[in-house]
Design a protein around this motif. Structure first.
Motif, PDB file in Angstrom:
ATOM      1  N   LEU A 292      48.385  30.279  36.465  1.00  0.00           N
ATOM      2  CA  LEU A 292      47.408  29.199  36.587  1.00  0.00           C
ATOM      3  C   LEU A 292      47.454  28.377  35.321  1.00  0.00           C
ATOM      4  CD1 LEU A 292      44.124  30.754  38.107  1.00  0.00           C
ATOM      5  CD2 LEU A 292      45.418  28.839  39.051  1.00  0.00           C
ATOM      6  N   GLU A 293      47.549  27.050  35.472  1.00  0.00           N
ATOM      7  CA  GLU A 293      47.629  26.164  34.314  1.00  0.00           C
ATOM      8  C   GLU A 293      46.284  25.501  34.060  1.00  0.00           C
ATOM      9  OE1 GLU A 293      50.214  26.242  32.485  1.00  0.00           O
ATOM     10  OE2 GLU A 293      51.444  27.407  33.889  1.00  0.00           O
ATOM     11  N   SER A 294      46.123  24.939  32.870  1.00  0.00           N
ATOM     12  CA  SER A 294      44.874  24.292  32.473  1.00  0.00           C
ATOM     13  C   SER A 294      44.474  23.214  33.478  1.00  0.00           C
ATOM     14  CB  SER A 294      45.032  23.668  31.076  1.00  0.00           C
ATOM     15  OG  SER A 294      43.833  23.015  30.699  1.00  0.00           O
ATOM     16  N   GLY A 295      43.188  23.227  33.889  1.00  0.00           N
ATOM     17  CA  GLY A 295      42.670  22.251  34.840  1.00  0.00           C
ATOM     18  C   GLY A 295      42.881  22.632  36.292  1.00  0.00           C
ATOM     19  N   GLN A 296      43.565  23.750  36.541  1.00  0.00           N
ATOM     20  CA  GLN A 296      43.867  24.160  37.911  1.00  0.00           C
ATOM     21  C   GLN A 296      42.801  25.132  38.430  1.00  0.00           C
ATOM     22  OE1 GLN A 296      47.735  25.932  38.319  1.00  0.00           O
ATOM     23  NE2 GLN A 296      47.765  25.723  40.563  1.00  0.00           N
ATOM     24  N   LYS A 297      42.356  24.889  39.686  1.00  0.00           N
ATOM     25  CA  LYS A 297      41.390  25.780  40.326  1.00  0.00           C
ATOM     26  C   LYS A 297      42.108  26.885  41.088  1.00  0.00           C
ATOM     27  CE  LYS A 297      37.695  22.371  40.977  1.00  0.00           C
ATOM     28  NZ  LYS A 297      36.805  21.702  41.970  1.00  0.00           N
ATOM     29  N   GLY A 298      41.464  28.038  41.208  1.00  0.00           N
ATOM     30  CA  GLY A 298      42.076  29.121  41.943  1.00  0.00           C
ATOM     31  C   GLY A 298      41.266  30.398  41.885  1.00  0.00           C
ATOM     32  N   ILE A 299      41.921  31.505  42.283  1.00  0.00           N
ATOM     33  CA  ILE A 299      41.291  32.824  42.319  1.00  0.00           C
ATOM     34  C   ILE A 299      42.097  33.775  41.449  1.00  0.00           C
ATOM     35  CG2 ILE A 299      40.802  34.820  43.791  1.00  0.00           C
ATOM     36  CD1 ILE A 299      40.268  32.929  46.064  1.00  0.00           C
ATOM     37  N   VAL A 300      41.363  34.573  40.659  1.00  0.00           N
ATOM     38  CA  VAL A 300      41.991  35.594  39.822  1.00  0.00           C
ATOM     39  C   VAL A 300      41.539  36.958  40.322  1.00  0.00           C
ATOM     40  CG1 VAL A 300      42.248  36.521  37.491  1.00  0.00           C
ATOM     41  CG2 VAL A 300      42.022  34.039  37.832  1.00  0.00           C
ATOM     42  N   VAL A 301      42.516  37.855  40.538  1.00  0.00           N
ATOM     43  CA  VAL A 301      42.221  39.227  40.958  1.00  0.00           C
ATOM     44  C   VAL A 301      42.618  40.165  39.824  1.00  0.00           C
ATOM     45  CG1 VAL A 301      42.589  41.008  42.705  1.00  0.00           C
ATOM     46  CG2 VAL A 301      42.699  38.590  43.349  1.00  0.00           C
ATOM     47  N   LEU A 302      41.707  41.092  39.477  1.00  0.00           N
ATOM     48  CA  LEU A 302      41.933  42.012  38.365  1.00  0.00           C
ATOM     49  C   LEU A 302      41.973  43.458  38.876  1.00  0.00           C
ATOM     50  CD1 LEU A 302      39.293  40.492  35.903  1.00  0.00           C
ATOM     51  CD2 LEU A 302      41.727  39.921  36.046  1.00  0.00           C
ATOM     52  N   ASP A 303      42.534  44.341  38.038  1.00  0.00           N
ATOM     53  CA  ASP A 303      42.550  45.759  38.417  1.00  0.00           C
ATOM     54  C   ASP A 303      41.190  46.412  38.197  1.00  0.00           C
ATOM     55  OD1 ASP A 303      42.601  45.641  35.661  1.00  0.00           O
ATOM     56  OD2 ASP A 303      43.988  47.328  35.431  1.00  0.00           O
ATOM     57  N   ARG A 304      40.363  45.855  37.310  1.00  0.00           N
ATOM     58  CA  ARG A 304      39.011  46.327  37.056  1.00  0.00           C
ATOM     59  C   ARG A 304      38.186  45.142  36.576  1.00  0.00           C
ATOM     60  NH1 ARG A 304      38.704  50.874  34.022  1.00  0.00           N
ATOM     61  NH2 ARG A 304      37.004  50.277  32.657  1.00  0.00           N
ATOM     62  N   THR A 305      36.879  45.183  36.804  1.00  0.00           N
ATOM     63  CA  THR A 305      36.068  44.020  36.447  1.00  0.00           C
ATOM     64  C   THR A 305      34.602  44.403  36.263  1.00  0.00           C
ATOM     65  OG1 THR A 305      35.388  41.785  37.134  1.00  0.00           O
ATOM     66  CG2 THR A 305      35.640  43.431  38.873  1.00  0.00           C
ATOM     67  N   PRO A 306      33.908  43.715  35.326  1.00  0.00           N
ATOM     68  CA  PRO A 306      32.453  43.885  35.204  1.00  0.00           C
ATOM     69  C   PRO A 306      31.700  42.874  36.071  1.00  0.00           C
ATOM     70  CG  PRO A 306      33.247  42.597  33.372  1.00  0.00           C
ATOM     71  CD  PRO A 306      34.459  42.934  34.201  1.00  0.00           C
ATOM     72  N   PHE A 307      32.421  41.972  36.760  1.00  0.00           N
ATOM     73  CA  PHE A 307      31.801  40.927  37.577  1.00  0.00           C
ATOM     74  C   PHE A 307      31.403  41.489  38.939  1.00  0.00           C
ATOM     75  CE2 PHE A 307      34.005  38.516  34.421  1.00  0.00           C
ATOM     76  CZ  PHE A 307      33.342  37.300  34.300  1.00  0.00           C
ATOM     77  N   TYR A 308      30.140  41.340  39.284  1.00  0.00           N
ATOM     78  CA  TYR A 308      29.649  41.823  40.582  1.00  0.00           C
ATOM     79  C   TYR A 308      30.082  40.847  41.669  1.00  0.00           C
ATOM     80  CZ  TYR A 308      26.456  43.516  44.215  1.00  0.00           C
ATOM     81  OH  TYR A 308      25.941  44.022  45.371  1.00  0.00           O
ATOM     82  N   GLY A 309      30.708  41.361  42.729  1.00  0.00           N
ATOM     83  CA  GLY A 309      31.093  40.529  43.866  1.00  0.00           C
ATOM     84  C   GLY A 309      29.963  40.418  44.867  1.00  0.00           C
ATOM     85  N   GLU A 310      29.716  39.214  45.362  1.00  0.00           N
ATOM     86  CA  GLU A 310      28.585  38.971  46.250  1.00  0.00           C
ATOM     87  C   GLU A 310      28.557  39.947  47.419  1.00  0.00           C
ATOM     88  OE1 GLU A 310      26.936  35.480  49.240  1.00  0.00           O
ATOM     89  OE2 GLU A 310      28.020  34.919  47.431  1.00  0.00           O
ATOM     90  N   SER A 311      27.435  40.632  47.595  1.00  0.00           N
ATOM     91  CA  SER A 311      27.227  41.546  48.714  1.00  0.00           C
ATOM     92  C   SER A 311      25.789  42.031  48.697  1.00  0.00           C
ATOM     93  CB  SER A 311      28.176  42.758  48.646  1.00  0.00           C
ATOM     94  OG  SER A 311      27.946  43.513  47.477  1.00  0.00           O
ATOM     95  N   GLY A 312      25.311  42.472  49.845  1.00  0.00           N
ATOM     96  CA  GLY A 312      23.947  42.980  49.939  1.00  0.00           C
ATOM     97  C   GLY A 312      22.892  41.961  49.592  1.00  0.00           C
ATOM     98  N   GLY A 313      23.215  40.675  49.730  1.00  0.00           N
ATOM     99  CA  GLY A 313      22.258  39.616  49.413  1.00  0.00           C
ATOM    100  C   GLY A 313      22.310  39.147  47.977  1.00  0.00           C
ATOM    101  N   GLN A 314      22.931  39.932  47.069  1.00  0.00           N
ATOM    102  CA  GLN A 314      23.013  39.546  45.664  1.00  0.00           C
ATOM    103  C   GLN A 314      24.231  38.657  45.454  1.00  0.00           C
ATOM    104  OE1 GLN A 314      22.671  42.741  42.791  1.00  0.00           O
ATOM    105  NE2 GLN A 314      23.771  41.610  41.210  1.00  0.00           N
ATOM    106  N   VAL A 315      24.028  37.514  44.806  1.00  0.00           N
ATOM    107  CA  VAL A 315      25.121  36.567  44.593  1.00  0.00           C
ATOM    108  C   VAL A 315      26.116  37.124  43.575  1.00  0.00           C
ATOM    109  CG1 VAL A 315      23.673  34.584  45.141  1.00  0.00           C
ATOM    110  CG2 VAL A 315      23.883  35.339  42.761  1.00  0.00           C
ATOM    111  N   GLY A 316      27.310  36.561  43.596  1.00  0.00           N
ATOM    112  CA  GLY A 316      28.348  36.999  42.673  1.00  0.00           C
ATOM    113  C   GLY A 316      28.106  36.523  41.255  1.00  0.00           C
ATOM    114  N   ASP A 317      28.640  37.267  40.282  1.00  0.00           N
ATOM    115  CA  ASP A 317      28.477  36.928  38.866  1.00  0.00           C
ATOM    116  C   ASP A 317      29.323  35.715  38.485  1.00  0.00           C
ATOM    117  OD1 ASP A 317      26.637  38.841  38.070  1.00  0.00           O
ATOM    118  OD2 ASP A 317      28.178  40.361  37.691  1.00  0.00           O
ATOM    119  N   THR A 318      28.919  35.092  37.374  1.00  0.00           N
ATOM    120  CA  THR A 318      29.690  34.011  36.756  1.00  0.00           C
ATOM    121  C   THR A 318      29.956  34.389  35.299  1.00  0.00           C
ATOM    122  OG1 THR A 318      27.690  32.826  36.076  1.00  0.00           O
ATOM    123  CG2 THR A 318      28.585  32.301  38.260  1.00  0.00           C
TER     124      THR A 318
END
Length: 607
Positions: A292-318
């Motif tokens: 991914l280059e500067s200014g480009q939008k997209g999705i990053v997938v990691l092997d581990r993360t502290p970011f909560y993914g949206e589920s159970g009514g709780q929104v995803g982290d930023t």
């Protein structure tokens, strides 16, 4: 009496009455139609309570036993139809039992699941009452008679009798409009029918345009000896669904086409920062990328993360993903097939697969969000305590700004009920009890009393959250929560509205947002006090006195206003003075009219 034993050509006669029907259970028929032997074959005797009662009371029908006789008399009285042998009254008497026990068990009428079964039973009973000439709601009146018959044996029925009657009455009132209109249209369609098959398009129009249930159409047609074109109905229904799906495709979900192996390990329950490795990159079109280059939008997938993914009514982290010489701004985090998808834009530098990154969650937003999430659990239990055990979660949304909680209930909450719910929640917040989170089997969670939608699919091991003093709330939940109930700060209910039949919605705020709201209200009150030249605590009495004074002045002004003739005289004289173009006779005529008006006014006052 004519008739033969069951299984003979004369079995429909009344000479023999079947009281015991043996059903030999030997096979399980699977979805493909294959018969698989049961591990433990068994026999169902079919000897139910009503059959035993019929034998012991010496009658030939379940409807002739004492329990049904009293219900039939109550149904006859409620519908105004005295003949208790009428089949429609038997349907009504039977259905009041089913409906009452379902509602006592926490089921409410809805358009899905058990609630839809209940709604169909209620509407079928109402239609049979309609056939007997019942114009006003009647079905809810039978709850009292059922309670008299079965309340001693089933205390839960007696405890919920008032609620059952209210639910049934509301459903009756709602369905009455549909029934009257739909029956008229159906009768007209049957009268014009050429043949014995009602077209599927007609059935679908009744269902889709006028809300007339398919099963009621089928019942009416069956009674008239008419069959339904069910295949045509299903085709029309599927065509409508296709149109709805096409209309809803406003934008593409570019994460839908992502296929990944393995899963992302979530480490955010106890940390807001973590080191991770990039396992996949996807652009805004859903295409896999090497970087991914500067200014480009997209999705990053990691092997581990502290970011909560949206589920159970709780929104995803930023937050941000930091890499040497660059950073990726995470604007949302979603979950898909065990992976956390970090959506956002490369703010500076570049990011490639295999790169090591440091994930940093926006702590302030996460903290505000988990306050609202924990408050939602307290709110759910408080609602059940105030309104009853029929309250069940129907949806929720939890973000940093506020919480939104949808729940099953059949009528608007009163101001007193809302105040009591808010009091109970804040009482638990002030108790500052530690939050307990445990991993256990689903059976253990049920035994513990955890609230959940148990008809939904859960893993074998579940996460159980206990929050509040004395285990106030116990629920299954995979979200993030406060360490102690006191961390919520406070909770204030902002609104309560209906969003669907039998579903209500509460919105509330907590923590700093609640304090900001209170400060704003206080500042507004102070500004109002300054304009009224009084102290904030005296604003209410000051406003009341102003309203009373305004009402008095309006009354005084109305009584002192000149009468109609006097006003007309004034208008005529004014026109005489202003209008130079008027001829002499026109001026004389207007002056004369003015005198007549004045004279009539004087005579009115004199009389």
């Amino acid at each position: 009496m004519w008739g033969g034993p069951p299984g003979t050509p004369e079995e429909d006669g009344d000479r023999f009455i079947e009281i015991w029907n043996l059903v030999f259970m030997q096979f399980d028929r699977d979805a493909q139609g294959t018969l698989n032997p049961l591990p433990k074959p068994s026999i169902d005797t079919g000897m139910g309570l009503e059959r035993v009662a019929a034998v012991m009371q010496g009658v030939h029908s379940n409807y002739e036993i004492d329990l049904f006789q009293n219900l039939l008399k109550a149904a006859a009285k409620a519908t105004g139809h005295p003949d208790t042998s009428t089949p429609s009254l038997r349907v009504i008497a039977d259905h009041i039992r089913s409906c009452a026990f379902l509602i006592a068990d926490g089921v409410l009428p809805s358009n899905e699941g058990r609630g839809y079964v209940l709604r169909r039973i209620i509407r079928r009973a109402i239609r049979h009452g309609h056939k007997l000439g019942a114009v006003e709601p009647f079905f809810h009146k039978l709850v009292e008679a059922l309670d008299a018959e079965m309340g001693d044996a089933y205390p839960e029925l007696r405890e919920a009798s008032d609620q059952i009657a209210r639910v049934l009455l509301k459903e009756e009132e709602q369905f009455a409009r549909t029934l009257d209109h739909g029956m008229g249209l159906l009768n007209a369609a049957l009268a014009e029918l050429d043949g014995k098959v009602l077209p599927g398009e007609t059935v679908f129009k009744l269902y889709d345009t006028y809300g007339f249930p398919f099963d009621l159409t089928a019942d009416v047609c069956r009674e008239r000896g008419v069959t339904l074109d069910e295949e045509g109905f299903q085709q029309a229904l599927e065509a409508q669904r296709e149109r709805a799906r096409a209309a809803s495709q406003f934008g593409a979900d570019y994460s839908a086409s992502i296929e990944l192996e393995g899963e992302t390990a979530f480490t955010g329950y106890d940390r807001l920062e973590d080191q991770a490795k990039v396992t996949a990159l996807v652009d805004s079109e859903g295409n896999a990328l090497a970087a991914l280059e500067s200014g480009q939008k997209g999705i990053v997938v990691l092997d581990r993360t502290p970011f909560y993914g949206e589920s159970g009514g709780q929104v995803g982290d930023t937050g941000y993903l930091y890499v040497d010489g660059g950073r990726f701004q995470v604007t949302d985090t979603q979950k898909k097939n065990g992976h956390h998808l970090h959506q956002g834009m490369m703010v500076e530098g570049s990011l490639s697969i295999g790169a090591s990154v440091r994930g940093e969650v926006d702590a302030s937003l996460r903290t505000a969000t988990l306050r609202n999430h924990s408050a939602t659990h307290l709110l759910h239990q408080a609602l059940r305590m105030v309104l009853g055990d029929h309250v069940q979660q129907k949806g929720s949304l939890v973000n940093a700004e506020r919480l939104r909680f949808d729940f099953s209930h059949f009528e608007p909450m009163t101001a007193e009920q809302l105040a009591e719910v808010e009091r109970l929640v804040n009482e638990q917040i002030l108790a500052n009890a530690p939050t307990k989170i445990e991993q256990m089997s689903l059976d253990q969670a049920k035994a513990k009393g955890a609230a959940a939608l148990f008809e939904a699919k859960y893993a074998e091991n579940v996460r159980v959250l206990t929050i509040g003093a004395d285990d106030f709330s116990i629920e299954l939940c995979g979200g993030t929560h406060v360490a102690r109930s006191g961390d919520i700060g406070c909770c204030h209910v902002m609104s309560e509205v209906g969003i669907a039949s039998g579903v209500r919605r509460i919105e509330a705020i907590t923590g700093e947002n609640a304090l900001a709201y209170f400060r704003e209200q206080e500042a507004r009150l102070e500004r109002l006090g300054e304009r009224l030249k009084t102290k904030p605590e005296q604003v209410e009495s000051r406003v009341e006195s102003l309203v009373e004074r305004n009402r008095s002045l309006e009354k005084s002004l109305s009584s002192s206003r000149p009468s109609w003739p006097v006003r007309q005289a004034a208008i005529c004289l004014a026109r005489c003075r202003r209008s130079t173009a008027l001829s002499c006779w026109q001026r004389s005529w207007m002056a004369c009219r003015a005198k007549i008006y004045v004279a009539s006014s004087i005579s009115l006052k004199t009389s």
